[in-house]
Design an enzyme around this catalytic site. Sequence first.
Site, PDB file in Angstrom:
ATOM      1  CB  SER A 117      -0.893   0.011   1.249  1.00 58.20           C
ATOM      2  OG  SER A 117      -1.539   1.256   1.433  1.00 58.20           O
ATOM      3  CE1 TYR A 173      -3.794  -2.394   5.583  1.00 57.38           C
ATOM      4  CE2 TYR A 173      -3.411  -0.035   5.445  1.00 57.38           C
ATOM      5  CZ  TYR A 173      -3.651  -1.246   4.822  1.00 57.38           C
ATOM      6  OH  TYR A 173      -3.735  -1.313   3.462  1.00 57.38           O
TER       7      TYR A 173
END
Length: 257
Positions: free
Chosen positions: A138, A151
Amino acid sequence: MKPVALVTGASAGIGVELARVFAAHGHDLALVARREDRLKALADEIAAGGRPRPTVLALDLERRDAVATLAAQLTAQGLEPAFVINNAGFGLSGPAAKLSRDEELAMVDLNVRALTELSLAFVDSLERHRGGILNVASVAAFMPGPGMAVYYASKAYVLSFSEALHRELKPRGIRVTALCPGPVPTEFQARSGMRADRSQQILTLPADRVAQIGYDGFMRGKRVVVAGLGNKIAVALLRLTPHGLLMPMIERHMRNS
């Protein structure tokens, strides 16, 4: 043994689109996720398009024995991975100390431990087929993320691990790519507790576009693929900005999203 592209998290979002892209380019598939009904529906769709029906493997990758179980099921069906596409993962939004500890550790199990084990479990077969590993990271990997601390850290791990593995496995003819998308409208946002933000629109790409960009970069042997021009510019700026300046901005954004 028959070579397949093993796609995890293939029941929704980017995982579904990666499966479609790999199938469209002639790869036989093994689809992995918890929701068997969705995997079967995707397998039926791919078969209806004239491709061999993918193998469906309903499995919870958070389980400690999941990869060993997966390897045994593949072997029993005469299959071995030529490509491993590690897409399975999830996020949680909120201060780390206030979120469920069990859920945060489950996130680490899936985003980090399972991805690592899957990346290393099939290296011999990847070498035989001159295949590779596509790990979905990401743009969050490039910065700390107060408000989604675990995360963001998990995706930083995926990026760092994938870049190092790219170097280590290249002499064996195995490509390794980290795909770094920005915001993508998928079920991920609902599970993480995030809400849509107008300021992210310039960075947002649909899942099918992210999957195609990821596939193309992977097949070219790129180490890191950042999906979309807006995200490439954002990552370039992130690399130049001290984390001490970034974190208050990220924290404000998380509170408002």
